[in-house]
Design a protein around this motif. Structure first.
Motif, PDB file in Angstrom:
ATOM      1  N   UNK A  96       0.853  -1.187   0.000  1.00 56.67           N
ATOM      2  CA  UNK A  96       0.000   0.000   0.000  1.00 56.67           C
ATOM      3  C   UNK A  96       0.889   1.237   0.000  1.00 56.67           C
ATOM      4  N   UNK A  97       0.615   2.148  -0.923  1.00 55.56           N
ATOM      5  CA  UNK A  97       1.411   3.374  -1.053  1.00 55.56           C
ATOM      6  C   UNK A  97       0.478   4.575  -1.153  1.00 55.56           C
ATOM      7  N   UNK A  98       0.784   5.623  -0.392  1.00 58.11           N
ATOM      8  CA  UNK A  98       0.222   6.953  -0.618  1.00 58.11           C
ATOM      9  C   UNK A  98       1.414   7.862  -0.896  1.00 58.11           C
ATOM     10  N   UNK A  99       1.306   8.683  -1.930  1.00 58.91           N
ATOM     11  CA  UNK A  99       2.478   9.438  -2.396  1.00 58.91           C
ATOM     12  C   UNK A  99       2.040  10.810  -2.892  1.00 58.91           C
ATOM     13  N   UNK A 100       2.729  11.851  -2.471  1.00 59.92           N
ATOM     14  CA  UNK A 100       2.420  13.206  -2.887  1.00 59.92           C
ATOM     15  C   UNK A 100       2.654  13.434  -4.370  1.00 59.92           C
ATOM     16  N   UNK A 101       1.849  14.318  -4.943  1.00 59.08           N
ATOM     17  CA  UNK A 101       1.951  14.640  -6.361  1.00 59.08           C
ATOM     18  C   UNK A 101       1.741  16.134  -6.560  1.00 59.08           C
ATOM     19  N   UNK A 102       2.316  16.652  -7.643  1.00 52.62           N
ATOM     20  CA  UNK A 102       2.122  18.053  -8.004  1.00 52.62           C
ATOM     21  C   UNK A 102       1.105  18.200  -9.132  1.00 52.62           C
ATOM     22  N   UNK A 103       0.492  17.111  -9.550  1.00 49.61           N
ATOM     23  CA  UNK A 103      -0.394  17.156 -10.706  1.00 49.61           C
ATOM     24  C   UNK A 103      -1.603  18.059 -10.513  1.00 49.61           C
ATOM     25  N   UNK A 104      -2.115  18.115  -9.286  1.00 47.17           N
ATOM     26  CA  UNK A 104      -3.375  18.825  -9.055  1.00 47.17           C
ATOM     27  C   UNK A 104      -3.185  20.287  -8.671  1.00 47.17           C
ATOM     28  N   UNK A 105      -2.023  20.641  -8.166  1.00 52.62           N
ATOM     29  CA  UNK A 105      -1.729  22.021  -7.775  1.00 52.62           C
ATOM     30  C   UNK A 105      -0.223  22.232  -7.914  1.00 52.62           C
ATOM     31  N   UNK A 106       0.262  22.369  -9.139  1.00 55.68           N
ATOM     32  CA  UNK A 106       1.707  22.481  -9.357  1.00 55.68           C
ATOM     33  C   UNK A 106       2.353  23.626  -8.595  1.00 55.68           C
ATOM     34  N   UNK A 107       1.719  24.791  -8.583  1.00 51.38           N
ATOM     35  CA  UNK A 107       2.322  25.933  -7.900  1.00 51.38           C
ATOM     36  C   UNK A 107       2.339  25.732  -6.393  1.00 51.38           C
ATOM     37  N   UNK A 108       1.244  25.208  -5.848  1.00 58.94           N
ATOM     38  CA  UNK A 108       1.194  24.957  -4.409  1.00 58.94           C
ATOM     39  C   UNK A 108       2.215  23.931  -3.979  1.00 58.94           C
ATOM     40  N   UNK A 109       2.359  22.863  -4.770  1.00 58.42           N
ATOM     41  CA  UNK A 109       3.324  21.831  -4.398  1.00 58.42           C
ATOM     42  C   UNK A 109       4.753  22.330  -4.561  1.00 58.42           C
ATOM     43  N   UNK A 110       4.992  23.185  -5.529  1.00 64.48           N
ATOM     44  CA  UNK A 110       6.325  23.780  -5.676  1.00 64.48           C
ATOM     45  C   UNK A 110       6.678  24.585  -4.430  1.00 64.48           C
ATOM     46  N   UNK A 111       5.704  25.269  -3.863  1.00 62.80           N
ATOM     47  CA  UNK A 111       5.953  26.016  -2.626  1.00 62.80           C
ATOM     48  C   UNK A 111       6.227  25.071  -1.461  1.00 62.80           C
ATOM     49  N   UNK A 112       5.525  23.940  -1.422  1.00 61.57           N
ATOM     50  CA  UNK A 112       5.782  22.942  -0.375  1.00 61.57           C
ATOM     51  C   UNK A 112       7.210  22.424  -0.479  1.00 61.57           C
ATOM     52  N   UNK A 113       7.619  22.070  -1.687  1.00 63.43           N
ATOM     53  CA  UNK A 113       8.973  21.552  -1.906  1.00 63.43           C
ATOM     54  C   UNK A 113      10.005  22.566  -1.433  1.00 63.43           C
ATOM     55  N   UNK A 114       9.794  23.831  -1.763  1.00 64.03           N
ATOM     56  CA  UNK A 114      10.742  24.867  -1.372  1.00 64.03           C
ATOM     57  C   UNK A 114      10.767  25.051   0.139  1.00 64.03           C
TER      58      UNK A 114
END
Length: 268
Positions: free
Chosen positions: A187-205
């Protein structure tokens, strides 16, 4: 359990303690809360995404236990937050056996909360790291608790996006898959930037500034982790869409709030 002194590294944020903060827990410290607040400011859905991932773990474990799985290996356990995996599994199968593992020293310090097995079952904890799967699987706690001749349910919930190198991530998952017998599940749950690329880019930063590298992946990349195994319906889907419980409110959640994919597969 080792009762010696543990360096809790409280001067730096840790992803497990930040996750605890998102879930409303109390086992987090100023560095974790500061980094967590910066993440929420950059991506307001972070607490919702954490709860969605947690609920996926609950549903997947409950359904696998109901289907007959009695052994569970949870890597990247995080801070104990009831109901923990063994509580969910042992409600369905009282004799279920569970091994938890995490690399955060504070999870080790609180691991006794994870060892409160029901009288018919058993739980164990090993301080380890997914990037060293050989050592983790060889640990005495693992071998004394799990029978590797019988199916084991492996849970990697909200973990693999903290293994940024693609080759390394697939290598460790492949090693774990190879070690498990036929009938085991992943079982895997994994983050993705597909649905909110800008928001996830901010998370990564934000995580990078706190000292942690995060690697969101697209659906096709996440599906590769299941290669050679049989994906259970509905396949790899947005986390809150994986077999939701009736009336659980998932119909009101959006893909951007989840910003993660989830799936479960069985080894032939």
């Amino acid at each position: 359990m080792d009762d010696g002194a543990v360096d809790l590294e409280l001067d730096r944020a840790h992803s497990a303690r930040m996750y605890d903060y998102y879930l409303g827990g109390t086992t987090n410290f100023p560095a974790d809360r500061e980094a967590g607040d910066r993440t929420v400011a950059a991506f307001p859905h972070a607490p919702t995404a954490a709860r969605i991932n947690r609920r996926f773990m609950h549903r997947s474990v409950r359904r696998l236990a109901a289907a007959g799985l009695t052994q569970f290996l949870d890597i990247g356990t995080g801070i104990p937050t009831s109901p923990n995996l063994h509580e969910i599994a042992q409600r369905e199968v009282p004799h279920a056996r569970v091994v938890y593992s995490d690399n955060d020293p504070i999870v080790l310090a609180h691991a006794r909360a994870l060892l409160r097995s029901g009288p018919e079952g058993r739980t164990a904890y090993v301080h380890g790291d997914i990037t060293a799967p050989e050592a983790l699987l060889a640990a005495d706690q693992v071998r004394a608790t799990l029978d590797f001749t019988r199916p084991i349910a492996l849970s990697l919930n909200a973990l693999l996006h903290f293994v940024p190198d693609d080759d390394a991530a697939h290598a460790v998952v492949g090693h774990l898959k190879d070690a498990l017998p036929s009938g085991s599940t992943l079982a895997i749950a994994h983050g993705t930037a597909e649905f909110d690329p800008e928001g996830m880019a901010r998370v990564v930063a934000t995580y990078r500034a706190a000292g942690t590298v995060v690697r969101p992946r697209e659906r096709a990349e996440i599906e590769r982790f299941f290669t050679g195994w049989e994906l259970l319906a509905p396949g790899v889907v947005c986390s809150h869409r994986w077999r939701p419980d009736r009336g659980d409110g998932s119909e009101h959640l959006t893909a951007a709030e989840a910003s993660s994919y989830a799936g479960v597969a069985r080894k032939p």
